[in-house]
Scaffold this active site. Structure first.
Site, short mmCIF file in Angstrom:
data_model
loop_
_atom_site.label_atom_id
_atom_site.label_comp_id
_atom_site.label_asym_id
_atom_site.label_seq_id
_atom_site.Cartn_x
_atom_site.Cartn_y
_atom_site.Cartn_z
N HIS A 316 0.85 -1.19 0.00
CA HIS A 316 0.00 0.00 0.00
C HIS A 316 0.89 1.23 0.00
CE1 HIS A 316 -2.57 -3.22 1.56
NE2 HIS A 316 -3.51 -2.59 0.88
N HIS A 447 -3.39 0.50 -3.70
CA HIS A 447 -3.26 -0.91 -3.33
C HIS A 447 -2.65 -1.63 -4.54
CE1 HIS A 447 -6.57 -0.57 -0.14
NE2 HIS A 447 -6.71 0.53 -0.85
#
Length: 574
Positions: A316, A447
């Site tokens: 992330h 992500h």
């Protein structure tokens, strides 16, 4: 009753031939190919013991999921593969017709696929968090009976795990995984829970080592997060109740519900909140080989492709809006670098964008932020220069998606990895940083998982290479064999010399008292890249006979030259 609901861009299907003796009679319009766009597809298996109450539960569940994904069209699709305890056909058809009738009365546009036929079908799943859900319904009698069964004898979930090679292609990863000693599916462990054998662990570990090396070069910091967490975190993130069907039931510890984690991102968000305060600390890139757990039905798990425990090559990236283009470019460059090493050259991208004009209620947050992100991502992809397509209206409710598309070994298009830009969740979880003016702001989050999950990627790699893994990934890189028993000592010394000269070289030997052709055949079946044969001539001249995996043999090879070649190939990851 067991179902899988799939929110799809489309599904098309056509009956091919009878699957049972007395299938339902079809009108002419139901005999041809039917295409339904933007449906909620409900793959359904009616089981023994299902009753009217179960059908009511089915209908309510479909209505709830349809409402959550804003689907107006329903496709009821009989799918016997979900269960080995099927109801008799007449009962199953009766319940499906009843569900169709009730759902139509509720205002849905319902299409019921033909019952009792083998069908060819194709669908495209949307890929948002609610797009794939599996559920099971039991009546009261079934629920009461379960504890009694368990006290007598533990049941085997889903029955025997049987690999029917007659129905599979030779390069199917399940065949290769078994034959090459990569993984094993055990009845005692249960379906969807593969055991990684020693050779498989080596393969997987090499992939993890490589990805860590690449990611650290790109500025990622590795973290490690727990496998279970308090339920209150998942309530805050929305996993409970909206994702609960795919989560395992809670475990009570000291009166508090804990869950096996279904995703790594909530935990990375907590780490961000702990260590980041200022815009000067951004971007920050957090990575983890994170294991997550999905409550998949046993009937839909297979091999390494769909499992109940997944280890993701997860990361992330937290950033300020002005950094979005450069961070997307970094991610795209990582894909190209990693996939080149993996031998994947024919990939392209699919960019999923929002469509506020046609479906404004689907997307949360400020439309201006969405439009800004759309332009920045598009600029990055154009600058990157690789082929990509745009799919308007296919963005997830929380942000844009970039799907990495490939052709699998059967020539079919599939998504091997996904990048998601998250606009909504930081506000929902109050993930903030302080900007240059001293004001709290919400970061954007990317992500990304370059390899997706290690399980699915190993399955893809086995099928793509037909088990002929590149030298750097091969569990056994080299095997030394003796021509006869009198050459054993010389072959043993050669093996030891190779190990000393090339640290961590995965070399083994075969000094059995059998023919050299038997030894070569066995090594070839294991798809070992190099086989060294030491006979009288090699022993006398201090040379090697080197056989490569394609069957070609070179004689009179100097040991020093061979060591240099192998070192270079391993260092270059060839």
């Amino acid at each position: 009753m067991r179902i899988i609901t799939l929110h799809c861009d489309y599904i098309k299907f056509k009956p091919v031939k009878k699957a049972i003796k007395n299938p339902e009679e079809l009108s002419e319009e139901r005999k041809i190919e039917i295409i339904v766009k933007d449906p909620l597809v409900v793959l359904t298996a009616i089981e023994k013991g299902d009753n009217d109450e179960i059908v009511k539960q089915l209908i309510e569940s479909i209505k709830k999921t349809a409402s959550e994904v804003k689907a107006k069209k329903i496709v009821l699709y009989p799918y016997a593969h979900l269960s080995s305890q099927l109801a008799d056909p007449s009962t199953a058809l009766e319940y499906l017709v009843e569900a169709e009738h009730v759902l139509k009365k509720e205002g849905f546009e319902v299409t019921r696929a033909p019952f009792g036929y083998y069908k060819e079908f194709e669908l495209k799943c949307k890929g948002h968090p609610l797009s794939e859900l599996s559920k099971e319904f039991r009546n009261v009698e079934q629920q009461v009976a379960l504890p009694v069964q368990k006290t007598k004898k533990p049941s085997k979930e889903g029955g025997k795990i049987i690999l029917d090679r007659r129905t599979l292609k030779p390069n199917d990863h399940r065949i290769l995984g078994e034959d090459l000693g990569i993984f094993h599916l055990s009845d005692e462990d249960g379906s969807g829970l593969p055991l990684w054998l020693p050779k498989g662990e080596i393969l997987r570990n090499q992939l993890e080592i490589y990805m860590r090396e690449v990611e650290e070069k790109y500025g990622y910091q590795y973290v490690y997060t727990p496998h279970i967490t308090k339920g209150q975190l998942y309530e805050k993130t929305g996993h409970v109740p909206y994702y609960a069907e795919n989560m395992y039931p809670p475990i009570q510890i000291d009166g508090i519900d804990y869950y096996l984690k279904p995703m790594n991102c909530p935990h990375h968000h907590m780490i961000f909140n702990k260590i980041i305060k200022s815009y000067k600390d951004l971007p920050i890139r957090l990575a983890e080989a994170g294991t997550v757990y999905r409550n998949e039905l046993s009937g839909v798990t297979y091999g390494l492709m769909r499992v109940k425990m997944i280890t993701q090559n997860d990361a992330h990236i937290y950033l300020i809006p002005s950094q979005l283009k450069s961070e997307i470019l970094n991610v795209l460059n990582m894909f190209e670098e990693v996939y080149k090493v993996m031998g994947i050259n024919d990939f392209w991208f699919r960019l999923s964008l929002p469509d506020f004009k046609s479906n404004p209620d689907k997307y949360s947050g400020d439309q201006k932020e969405w439009n800004f992100a759309s332009e920045e991502i598009r600029k990055a992809m154009k600058e990157f220069g690789k082929k990509f397509t745009e799919e308007k209206g296919e963005a997830a409710f929380y942000g844009h998606k970039i799907d990495v598309q490939i052709k699998n070994s059967q020539g079919k298009e599939e998504t091997i990895a996904t990048v998601q830009v998250d606009i909504v969740i930081p506000k929902k979880l109050d993930i903030t940083y302080v900007d240059e003016k001293g004001k709290k702001q919400f970061p954007l989050i990317i992500h990304r998982a370059i390899l997706g999950s290690y399980e699915r990627f190993v399955a893809f790699l086995l099928e793509k290479t037909e088990g002929k893994l590149p030298l750097w990934l091969s569990p056994i890189q080299l095997r030394v064999i003796d021509f006869t028993d009198r050459n054993t000592n010389a072959a043993q010394k050669t093996s030891e010399h190779l190990k000393n000269e090339i640290p961590k070289l995965r070399v083994d030997s075969d000094f059995r008292s059998t023919t050299v052709s038997d030894k070569i055949r066995d090594a070839s079946l294991m798809k070992i890249p190099y086989i060294i044969v030491i006979g009288d001539k090699e022993e006398k001249n201090n040379t090697l006979a080197v056989r490569t995996r394609d069957g070609k043999v070179k004689y009179n090879i100097k040991l020093s030259d061979f060591i240099k070649e192998i070192k270079e190939k391993i260092e270059k990851r060839e």
